[in-house]
Motif scaffolding. Structure first.
Motif, PDB file in Angstrom:
ATOM      1  N   PRO A   1       3.060  -4.798   9.115  1.00 58.09           N
ATOM      2  CA  PRO A   1       2.935  -4.822  10.867  1.00 58.09           C
ATOM      3  C   PRO A   1       1.469  -4.493  11.021  1.00 58.09           C
ATOM      4  O   PRO A   1       1.057  -4.126  12.015  1.00 58.09           O
ATOM      5  N   PHE A   2       1.723  -2.978  10.043  1.00 58.94           N
ATOM      6  CA  PHE A   2      -0.406  -2.434  10.774  1.00 58.94           C
ATOM      7  C   PHE A   2      -1.316  -3.228  10.685  1.00 58.94           C
ATOM      8  O   PHE A   2      -2.355  -3.530  11.256  1.00 58.94           O
ATOM      9  N   PHE A   3      -1.140  -3.857   8.719  1.00 58.23           N
ATOM     10  CA  PHE A   3      -2.210  -5.014   9.231  1.00 58.23           C
ATOM     11  C   PHE A   3      -2.449  -5.722   9.966  1.00 58.23           C
ATOM     12  O   PHE A   3      -3.446  -6.333  10.392  1.00 58.23           O
ATOM     13  N   GLN A   4      -1.144  -6.793  10.240  1.00 59.41           N
ATOM     14  CA  GLN A   4      -1.291  -7.304  11.048  1.00 59.41           C
ATOM     15  C   GLN A   4      -1.745  -7.342  12.635  1.00 59.41           C
ATOM     16  O   GLN A   4      -2.572  -8.424  12.591  1.00 59.41           O
ATOM     17  N   ARG A   5      -1.102  -5.894  13.269  1.00 56.26           N
ATOM     18  CA  ARG A   5      -1.583  -5.418  14.933  1.00 56.26           C
ATOM     19  C   ARG A   5      -3.757  -4.956  14.744  1.00 56.26           C
ATOM     20  O   ARG A   5      -3.891  -5.484  14.677  1.00 56.26           O
ATOM     21  N   ALA A   6      -3.555  -5.164  12.858  1.00 52.81           N
ATOM     22  CA  ALA A   6      -5.168  -4.293  12.873  1.00 52.81           C
ATOM     23  C   ALA A   6      -6.550  -5.799  12.423  1.00 52.81           C
ATOM     24  O   ALA A   6      -7.267  -5.517  13.137  1.00 52.81           O
ATOM     25  N   LEU A   7      -5.742  -6.430  12.029  1.00 47.38           N
ATOM     26  CA  LEU A   7      -6.324  -7.742  11.418  1.00 47.38           C
ATOM     27  C   LEU A   7      -6.601  -8.683  13.347  1.00 47.38           C
ATOM     28  O   LEU A   7      -7.431  -9.465  13.458  1.00 47.38           O
ATOM     29  N   LEU A   8      -5.705  -8.462  13.730  1.00 43.08           N
ATOM     30  CA  LEU A   8      -5.181  -9.462  14.853  1.00 43.08           C
ATOM     31  C   LEU A   8      -6.416  -8.634  16.243  1.00 43.08           C
ATOM     32  O   LEU A   8      -6.537  -9.655  16.794  1.00 43.08           O
TER      33      LEU A   8
ATOM     34  N   GLN B   1      -9.796   3.447  14.164  1.00 40.04           N
ATOM     35  CA  GLN B   1      -9.780   2.077  12.541  1.00 40.04           C
ATOM     36  C   GLN B   1     -10.771   2.346  11.175  1.00 40.04           C
ATOM     37  O   GLN B   1      -9.499   1.635  10.701  1.00 40.04           O
ATOM     38  N   ARG B   2     -11.369   3.009  11.061  1.00 42.03           N
ATOM     39  CA  ARG B   2     -11.810   3.258   9.903  1.00 42.03           C
ATOM     40  C   ARG B   2     -11.191   4.153   9.181  1.00 42.03           C
ATOM     41  O   ARG B   2     -10.399   3.739   7.964  1.00 42.03           O
ATOM     42  N   CYS B   3     -10.648   5.559   9.316  1.00 38.82           N
ATOM     43  CA  CYS B   3      -9.855   6.186   9.113  1.00 38.82           C
ATOM     44  C   CYS B   3      -8.585   5.217   9.193  1.00 38.82           C
ATOM     45  O   CYS B   3      -8.179   5.218   7.513  1.00 38.82           O
ATOM     46  N   CYS B   4      -7.823   4.252   9.929  1.00 38.89           N
ATOM     47  CA  CYS B   4      -6.147   4.077   9.471  1.00 38.89           C
ATOM     48  C   CYS B   4      -6.416   2.566   8.433  1.00 38.89           C
ATOM     49  O   CYS B   4      -6.024   2.468   7.895  1.00 38.89           O
ATOM     50  N   CYS B   5      -8.211   2.962   8.307  1.00 35.20           N
ATOM     51  CA  CYS B   5      -8.233   1.151   7.439  1.00 35.20           C
ATOM     52  C   CYS B   5      -8.548   2.139   6.038  1.00 35.20           C
ATOM     53  O   CYS B   5      -7.803   1.401   4.835  1.00 35.20           O
ATOM     54  N   GLU B   6      -9.049   3.010   5.624  1.00 32.29           N
ATOM     55  CA  GLU B   6      -8.971   4.162   4.686  1.00 32.29           C
ATOM     56  C   GLU B   6      -7.430   4.277   3.931  1.00 32.29           C
ATOM     57  O   GLU B   6      -6.804   4.752   2.792  1.00 32.29           O
ATOM     58  N   ILE B   7      -6.573   5.089   5.005  1.00 32.89           N
ATOM     59  CA  ILE B   7      -5.415   5.353   4.606  1.00 32.89           C
ATOM     60  C   ILE B   7      -4.610   4.014   4.109  1.00 32.89           C
ATOM     61  O   ILE B   7      -4.148   4.306   2.954  1.00 32.89           O
TER      62      ILE B   7
END
Length: 1791
Positions: A1334-1341, A1303-1309
């Motif tokens: 959609p990625f942001f939506q999934r991550a925040l959800l 999740q941290r890596c995805c957030c940095e990307i």
């Protein structure tokens, strides 16, 4: 001022550059003329944004650059505003009102207003200060003091102020004193302002007086006492500024503005009492400040200070039971000595000196170091002003006495001045008795001092006492008359003859050296024959016959004092030390006497026959001191009068009339200037002993190899030679006529420029025969040192003692030549001591930075002559040191110096003994400091070559070389230019051939330190356009001097040559570093270091090599994390430089979409604030922008612009078009292609993300800024080229919900991608948002609690410095998912929604205002949420909405200035301001309709929940939950520095809080209690303050307010009253007084007690003069009140009264009222108080709580009056004392 971008780096060595720029800016500030004020305001005001962190620096620079010296030119658009010349003052007050008590902002505003008030003190019409502005300053000052009021400091946030530094208190004092003016006769005259600064100061001091008392000690004591010290100092400066003595400034001060006698007297009386309290404080710094305050006041009004001060001092010195008072009394005498002694200031003061000297003399006690030090300080202060002459035997009447008889001291009934002068003369007969007693004390002191070793460097209490004793004795002996001096010499002669005290050897010797006084021949003729005879006798009896060297006789291994070889040598060393001390700077002319000369010569010869180290060392010291006394220029006179005055009998007969007066000008100092005979004598000694030393050393070299027995001989003759060298250094220097100018010429220096040398009077620095003789001797010594050094390096490298002695000789020979025998560290100590003594003795104290320059200059004229002499003495030594720094040598001397340095290098690198290497390396560092050319020519090449050697001793040599290189001078030399960087880096990075751990650790440490100091080195610097910097070239080249033109051409050629050389070195360095990375055997640390050097040294002036890219790509995929990290940073640097080169070369097509543009091109001039704001704020539209809307936009990424006002122009961006290559760079095309190919491979991303998603090493993991910058750089440079390669990895990591690192890596990307899309086209952005939303939506959800911080931080980075319209899809996503679900059972899910929205509000601030309207209304509906985490986020989010709602957003800075000028009331509006009005200005106090409805609904709901709640039911829970949310909101608003988030809501929220604290919920009560204690410290506008006071009074008097609520509200009222006293109107003050009086009758005793405390505080602060009515009323009621105490036997039964609770309450209220009045006068006794105390004492037997109140009152009265009871008791008659005896006086009280 643009703020740093994300990828802007701070090089390790940048801090030094920032510090330099800061100091440089301060120095050039004065060059910003008043004409630049408009430009400054136009530049900085539009950037003001209180909600932004950058506002701190912007506002600081604004205040820094504004000129206060002269008024700026008037602005054309302010003509109708009746603006004063300094038209920006109201705007600054307005800015100040926008922030709360801040440790950051407050000091800056205090500083600017203090400067302005000080600079415009004589022309107040230029500022037109208003009374409201003065009140603002005083209110801020009261709060900054942070004194506790009813526990006021409990619960205060750290954002609140408090004097952050002494400068803040100093600035407040400067402002106060600079705005005190007499009351004008004509009101409204701008040239004579009607300000009440003195009145406000009086009320302020009166309010604070209890905090000065010793028993009321705390953290506030130090700032309070420093404040009154600065007040008194500034007042004294102003009085001198206005005085007739200061004629230069007096003409500029209008008579109507000058301080009157009444003002001065009132000022002194105001500070006098609190200064006397603080004089006995428990804090030493507070005591010091109080003493300085009394000193300043005694200069202003001595007759008001000294009588009471002397009474206290006499009592303290005669009382032995209170040691702290004795110590404080001696200290205040030391500080106030000059004004006490000064006959002009206080004629009757000097008569006290003999008695005071007698009283303090017992203070010299080795068992009490503090008292001893204070006693010496006082004695020294006295003897700086008083000549110790017995005047009692002179005629009783002198001309001065007759003149004094005509002087009448106004208002003082004392002896006539004639009688005082006669008594003073008679009292000087005491000096002889004092001198004898003083010497006896000194002898006992030094006898009992512990053993002091000569090599000790520790600073102990004993060493400090000894230093002070020596300094005091010097002051005393300089002032002695011939008779007195003879007496002192005889006492010393008898003592040194009859006593031999080994541990006091040096102490007595140094005391004897002070006996020279004004008649040095007395001591010389006494001690030289005595010592010479004693020394001769001791030598003949075998003294100093035991051989010893410096090592085995040092203090570390010897049990005898000073390393004596034998205790039997004590007598020899005793007289030896006295002899060399008495010969120190004693006027060498005395040595020319035949008898003295022969005796001295024989004594030198005898002492040098010693065999022990201490014997021949002190013999060498004697030789050196004699040479220096003969040939050195030094000061002989530091007495209070010059020698001519001392020799004038008539003057000395009247000397008592001149005690304490400033010295005459010129000072007529007596210097020793050597005569020709003295020089010849000195040369004879130099020649004799230099030849003797060299002869013996040559003999030793011939006969000795490694034999240990010769070590003592080497040490002896080298030590004697070192003394000869020291003597030569003191009297000789190179002749400027013989300098080899070309050899040492600095680079880029004019070829024929001659260095400027100070004439310091060295007698042998010319071309005469004597100078040449000494220089030849010195040449011989230098050659001998080279020979001896090489001999020791080759034949006796294990002779540690001899080599260390040789190193000392080399140091003195090469470093201290021409230094007059003064070492640099000694000069630093002298300078430090001078500064301390100057600040202590200066009449004005330490000068502030705003002190008038002429006052600062004149303050030196008022210093004592001794300190002025020390100043001249210090300047002489500083000139000597400066000459050494720029000293050039002859070619022959340079060769010797070079060879000596080579000898030191051999010792430092090749020697196997650490002691030798350490001493040699230390000596080398000094050579580097004073002879920089040695680094380049000798040291640097030699040391670097030593690191390359490979032999049997490689490790030792490398360690020695590395220790040399770690010296700061060599590290800085290694950073000076690219050639040095190349050599340094290349050598260290190839130093892995020696694998010994100690060596490699040293290499790593050196590399780390080197890189930590690296700062960018300029390569591209040419002489192109250099000639245009000279205006004359544009007119007529021929007018320039031909020599100057030729020099300029030579410099131009040199600059161009340096550029070519730098280019070649830079290219070679980069090539080497890249090639070095190709070494497969390179150790990982060296690989990291190589990459680090590349990252540091890489510059964008040159094309990026493709090999560098390839190596960096490979490093970014390394298995080693350190290699990956630095490689990634290097790739970021490469891509940034490609972008910069593309923009600089104008290759990038993006140059057309950005630039500085005028706002009028975007928005019409006729548009107002609403249009300006609408254009650049986010609208409430929900649909995405269309292509047409997007193309019509203009983006302004800096959100600061427009918050306060809009600028004329700003950096704007147009939407970008579709571009295949946004940043082409032809010169780096291969590097770009290498990057493109690498990033196009899926293998790269797979490997890179594998490492990027690994677990971090830190305990608290956070996002990697390096990786975010890496992703940003890629998508900025190549746009969407690689997005399809990355999306699968994002999808993979997003799906791994439970993997924190994924999740941290995805957030940095995602963060890096969005940050890199700034210049993408609309199509690319739309496609990207479609992909990643959609990625942001999934991550925040699916975000978990531990990962929420990642997304909050990334959202902050994305929104920072971005136009809000660029991020509409992401913002829409966050807002669309922010709706709260009341039925949700997941508290984290709801809290996460609030947290993300809060991030948007905080980051986007004012441009998010329209969206915040709906958010605020929505959140207000959920204040009763059941989950604590949700409530906490709700409260902070509501506060965030409140903070960003209000923003002035004026059309330009003119509108801001105009508004504040029309409302010139200290920045506070006179009319209620609505949020909807167009005029910008102050924080509004009213809300718009929507928010007002929301707040009214909240209050209504809380009231309904409270009224209908029952314990345990749902409404009770809703009320408690809603209350907690409101309290969290209120607490966040208080702790925020911005005031707009609280002002409009106070009227709704404040009445709720006391009700919440009464509710049956412990958490709710605790939180409400914290807020009730912290809220009163929040700043209030005057209008808001009085409104809040009225509301609190209504609340506390309402029937619905319970007694607990009253108990909580009363301290709030007290604190608000105390800290905001200047801003309270009379109606509010009267209302508070009436309310407190009424509450005294409350049925609850807690309420009555608190009301009494509050009433007492109110009376003490402001109502002392209006208590007659209330006092009379209370006393009359008490007298007629029936007796309710128990009947005594003598009283009749019918007199009994039925005691009821009502009667007790009624009488208790009267007792409380009268007690509060008594306590309002804690340290004075008004006329009515004695009788009132008797009346109260009669009720001591009444029932509780009456009796308890009376007892507490008397206990407090006793505590506050015990220090002055010996005076206060006189105000009571016998009958009153009889009644009060048992209550006030304990058995030991009078003691």
């Amino acid at each position: 001022m643009s703020q740093p971008k994300l990828r802007d780096r701070n090089l390790p060595g940048t801090l030094r550059g920032v510090s330099f720029v800061s100091s440089f800016t301060k120095s050039v500030k004065n060059y910003f003329s008043p004409e630049s004020t408009k430009e400054i305001l136009e530049e900085f005001l539009p950037q003001i944004n209180i909600t932004s962190r950058s506002n701190i620096s912007i506002q600081s620079w604004l205040l820094f650059f504004l000129s206060t010296k002269s008024p700026p030119p008037p602005l054309e658009r302010l003509e109708d505003c009746n603006a004063p010349p300094f038209y920006w003052v109201p705007t600054l007050f307005s800015l100040w009102s926008l922030v709360g008590n801040s440790r950051v902002y407050d000091p800056n505003f205090f500083n600017i207003f203090a400067k302005l008030a000080s600079d415009q003190m004589t022309t107040p019409e230029n500022v037109c200060w208003t009374e409201d502005q003065v009140k603002v300053i005083f209110t801020a000052g009261m709060k900054a003091l942070k004194v506790p009021v009813s526990g006021a400091n409990i619960g205060i946030s750290h954002s609140f102020s408090g004097f952050a530094s002494k400068s803040q208190a100093e600035n407040l004092a400067i402002f106060v004193v600079s705005t005190i003016y007499p009351t004008p006769k004509v009101v409204g005259d701008p040239k004579h302002p009607n300000l009440n600064s003195l009145k406000h100061l009086r009320e302020m001091i009166r309010s604070l007086e209890t905090y000065f008392h010793p028993s009321n000690h705390g953290s506030w004591t130090k700032p309070l006492t420093f404040f009154i010290e600065t007040l008194s100092s500034e007042m004294l400066k102003r009085i001198y500024f206005e005085s007739d003595e200061n004629k230069e400034n007096n003409n500029h001060f209008s008579p109507i503005l000058k301080l009157t006698k009444e003002i001065k007297k009132e000022f002194v009386l105001m500070l006098k009492g609190v200064a006397f309290f603080a004089m006995y404080s428990k804090d030493s710094s507070a005591v010091s400040s109080a003493q300085k305050t009394l000193k300043n006041l005694s200069w202003i009004e001595p007759t008001l200070i000294f009588p009471e001060l002397l009474d206290n001092v006499y009592i303290s010195l005669q009382t032995l039971t209170e040691t702290h008072r004795t110590l404080s009394s001696i200290g205040v005498l030391s500080v106030c000595a000059q004004p006490l002694i000064s006959r002009k200031n206080f004629p009757e003061g000097a008569i006290h000196i003999p008695q005071l000297l007698n009283l303090v003399l017992p203070g010299i006690d080795i068992n009490d170091p503090r008292k001893t030090y204070a006693t010496f300080d006082f004695l020294n202060s006295v003897f700086m002003f008083i000549p110790v002459h017995d005047l009692s035997s002179l005629s009783t009447t002198t001309s001065g006495d007759k003149d004094a008889m005509e002087v009448v001291k106004e208002g003082v009934e004392k002896l006539s001045l004639f009688e005082e002068n006669y008594n003073l003369k008679m009292s000087t007969g005491f000096f002889e008795e004092f001198l004898v007693a003083f010497l006896e004390r000194i002898f006992k002191l030094v006898e009992n001092l512990p053993q002091q070793y000569g090599t000790s460097t520790t600073h102990s209490a004993e060493s400090s006492i000894l230093s002070m004793a020596l300094y005091t004795s010097h002051s005393l002996f300089q002032q002695l008359s011939p008779t007195m001096l003879n007496l002192a010499i005889k006492k010393f002669e008898r003592y040194v003859t009859e006593n031999i005290t080994p541990n006091a050897t040096k102490s007595i010797a140094r005391l004897v050296s002070n006996l020279h006084g004004l008649y040095p021949d007395f001591a010389i003729k006494t001690f030289i024959p005595l010592c010479a005879e004693k020394i001769k006798t001791e030598i003949l009896n075998g003294a100093s016959s035991t051989p010893s060297t410096s090592l085995n006789s040092s203090s570390k291994s010897s049990t005898y004092p000073y390393g004596f070889a034998s205790l039997s040598d004590s007598t020899f060393h005793w007289f030896q030390a006295i002899l060399y001390s008495v010969c120190t700077q004693c006027d060498g002319k005395i040595f020319l006497d035949n008898k003295i000369r022969s005796t001295l010569t024989e004594a030198i010869s005898i002492t040098l026959e010693s065999k022990s180290f201490r014997g021949y060392k002190w013999g060498s010291r004697l030789l050196k001191e004699v040479i220096m006394s003969l040939g050195k220029v030094y000061l002989l006179d530091t007495a209070s009068f010059d020698r001519e005055q001392f020799k004038n009998k008539d003057f000395m007969a009247e000397s008592h009339m001149h005690w304490g007066t400033p010295p005459n000008r010129p000072l007529n100092l007596q210097w020793h200037v050597p005569s020709n005979d003295e020089i010849i004598f000195a040369i004879e000694l130099i020649d004799l002993y230099s030849k003797l030393c060299l002869k013996n050393l040559d003999s030793l070299i011939e006969i000795s190899q490694q034999k240990k027995e010769f070590c003592n001989e080497y040490c002896k003759w080298l030590t004697i030679l070192n003394g000869v060298i020291g003597g030569i250094n003191a009297i000789s220097a190179e002749s400027p006529d013989e300098f080899d100018m070309k050899r040492d010429k600095m680079k880029n220096e004019l070829p024929n420029e001659t260095p400027i040398f100070f004439n310091v009077g060295l007698p042998l620095s010319g071309t005469d025969s004597n100078s040449k003789i000494v220089r030849e001797i010195r040449m011989d010594i230098g050659k001998a040192l080279i020979k001896i050094g090489n001999f020791f390096a080759e034949k006796r490298d294990s002779d540690v003692e001899s080599i260390q002695t040789l190193t000392k000789c080399i140091k003195n020979y090469g470093i201290l030549y021409g230094s007059s025998g003064v070492k640099p560290d000694l000069i630093a100590d002298i300078e430090k001591g001078y500064v301390n003594q100057k600040n202590s003795a200066r009449i004005f104290g330490k000068l502030s930075k705003h002190t008038n320059n002429k006052i600062a200059k004149n303050s030196y004229d008022l210093l004592p002559r001794k300190i002025l002499a020390k100043r001249v003495f210090l300047q002489h030594y500083l000139r000597l040191q400066e000459n050494i720094r720029k000293q050039y040598f002859r070619k022959q001397t340079c060769e010797i110096i070079n060879d000596l340095v080579k000898v030191l290098l051999r010792f430092s690198i090749n020697n196997s003994f650490a002691e030798v290497r350490k001493s040699s390396q230390s000596c080398l560092s000094l050579f580097c400091k004073y002879h920089e050319t040695l680094i380049e020519n000798v040291i640097f090449p030699t040391v670097l070559s030593s690191l390359k050697v490979r032999d049997d001793h490689t490790s030792d040599k490398m360690k020695g070389a590395l220790y040399i290189l770690q010296r700061s001078s060599l590290i800085h030399f290694g950073l000076r230019n690219w050639n040095n960087v190349l050599l340094f880096v290349k050598t260290l990075l190839t130093a892995q051939h020696e694998d010994k751990p100690s060596v490699q650790n040293r290499v790593r440490k050196l590399l780390s330190e080197y890189m930590s100091k690296y700062t960018e080195i300029v390569v591209k610097f040419t002489a192109e356009g250099f000639d245009k910097s000279f205006p004359l070239f544009d007119k007529d080249v021929n007018v320039l001097d031909n020599t100057f033109k030729s020099n300029l051409e030579e410099m131009t050629s040199s600059v161009n040559a340096d550029f070519e050389k730098n280019t070649a070195c830079y290219s070679e360095l980069i090539t080497f570093l890249i090639s070095h990375l190709d070494n497969q055997y390179l150790h990982w640390y060296y690989r990291v270091a190589t990459l680090t050097c590349l990252e540091l040294c890489l510059q964008d002036n040159y094309a990026i090599p493709s090999r560098l890219v390839k190596s960096s790509i490979a490093g970014s995929l390394s298995d080693l994390k350190a290699v990956r990290k630095i490689s990634t940073a290097l790739l970021v640097r490469i891509m940034l430089y490609i972008k910069n080169r593309s923009l600089k070369g104008k290759y990038s097509p993006l140059l057309n979409i950005k630039g500085i543009r005028d706002f009028s091109l975007v928005i019409g001039q006729e548009d107002g604030k609403k249009e300006y704001t609408r254009k650049f704020a986010l609208s409430t539209k929900t649909e995405l922008y269309s292509r047409e809307e997007w193309n019509n936009m203009i983006f302004v990424d800096d959100a600061n612009f427009g918050w306060y006002c809009f600028p004329k122009s700003a950096k704007m961006y147009f939407p970008a078009e579709n571009l295949e290559e946004p940043y082409p760079e032809p010169m780096s095309s291969e590097a770009i292609q290498e990057l493109r190919e690498s990033f196009s491979k899926d293998e790269f991303w797979e490997a890179f993300f594998k490492f990027a998603s690994q677990e971090g090493e830190k305990e608290i993991e956070q996002l990697s800024m390096d990786l975010i910058k890496f992703y940003k750089s890629i998508f900025q440079l190549f746009q969407d080229s690689f997005i399809e390669l990355i999306i699968p990895y994002i999808d993979k990591y997003i799906g791994a919900v439970l993997e924190k690192n994924y999740q941290r890596c995805c957030c940095e990307i995602l963060c890096g991608i969005v940050l890199g899309t700034k210049n993408w086209s609309y199509e690319k952005l739309k496609k990207l948002w479609d992909w990643i939303i959609p990625f942001f939506q999934r991550a925040l959800l699916n975000c978990s609690p531990e990962m929420l911080s990642y997304w909050e931080f990334s959202l902050t980075l994305i929104c920072r410095k971005r136009d809000i319209r660029r991020l509409q899809p992401l913002i829409k996503l966050v807002l669309s998912s922010s709706a709260l679900d009341t039925d949700s059972h997941s508290f984290f899910t709801e809290a996460r929604k609030l947290s993300l929205v809060k991030v948007l509000i905080s980051t986007l601030n004012w441009r998010f205002t329209d969206v915040c309207t709906d958010i605020f209304t929505t959140y207000m509906k959920h204040v009763q949420h059941p989950y604590q985490l949700v409530r906490n986020n709700l409260g902070s989010s509501l506060n965030a909405c409140g903070q960003v709602w209000w923003h002035p957003s004026a059309q330009d800075f003119y509108e801001i200035l105009r508004y504040n000028l029309f409302n010139r009331s200290g920045g506070f509006a006179k009319i209620p301001l609505e949020l909807t009005q167009d005029l910008p200005g102050d924080v509004p106090l009213l809300l718009d309709d929507n928010r007002r409805n929301d707040m009214e609904t909240l209050v209504r709901n809380l009231e309904n929940w409270r009224n209908t709640s029952k314990s345990g039911d749902r409404r009770s829970t809703e009320y408690a939950n809603a209350g907690k949310t409101v309290l969290i909101w209120f607490q966040n608003a208080i702790n925020n520095q911005q005031t707009s988030g609280l002002y409009p809501y106070i009227k709704y929220l404040l009445p709720i809080i006391p009700q919440l604290q009464e509710f049956d919920d412990q958490d709710l009560q605790a939180l409400a209690g914290v807020i009730l204690k912290s809220y009163p410290h929040f700043p209030h506008t005057p209008r808001l303050l009085n409104q809040v006071i009225d509301d609190l009074i209504k609340l506390v008097m309402s029937t619905d307010c319970g007694w607990r609520a009253k108990v909580n509200i009363l301290p709030m009222i007290q604190i608000l009253f105390f800290f905001n006293l200047p801003n309270l109107n009379q109606a509010s003050e009267n209302l508070v007084m009436e309310t407190m009086s009424e509450l005294l009758n409350n049925a609850q005793v807690e309420v009555r007690n608190l009301a009494a405390v509050t009433l007492s505080g109110l009376i003490q602060c402001s109502q002392r003069n209006s208590i007659e009515k209330i006092l009379k009323e209370f006393r009359n009621k008490l007298k007629t009140f029936p007796n309710i105490r128990k009947r005594r036997k003598t009283e009749k039964k019918e007199d009994d009264v039925k005691v009821t609770s009502e009667l007790i309450v009624q009488k208790h209220s009267l007792i409380l009222g009268l007690s509060s009045i008594v306590m309002a006068f804690p340290y004075t006794i008004p006329q009515w108080m004695p009788e009132l105390l008797v009346e109260l004492a009669l009720s001591i037997s009444d029932p509780s709580p009456i009796s308890v109140t009376i007892k507490n009152m008397f206990s407090e009265f006793k505590r506050t009056h015990q220090d002055t009871w010996h005076n206060d008791v006189l105000l009571f008659n016998d009958d009153q004392l009889l009644v009060l005896n048992d209550l006030l006086i304990s058995p030991s009280y009078y003691v």
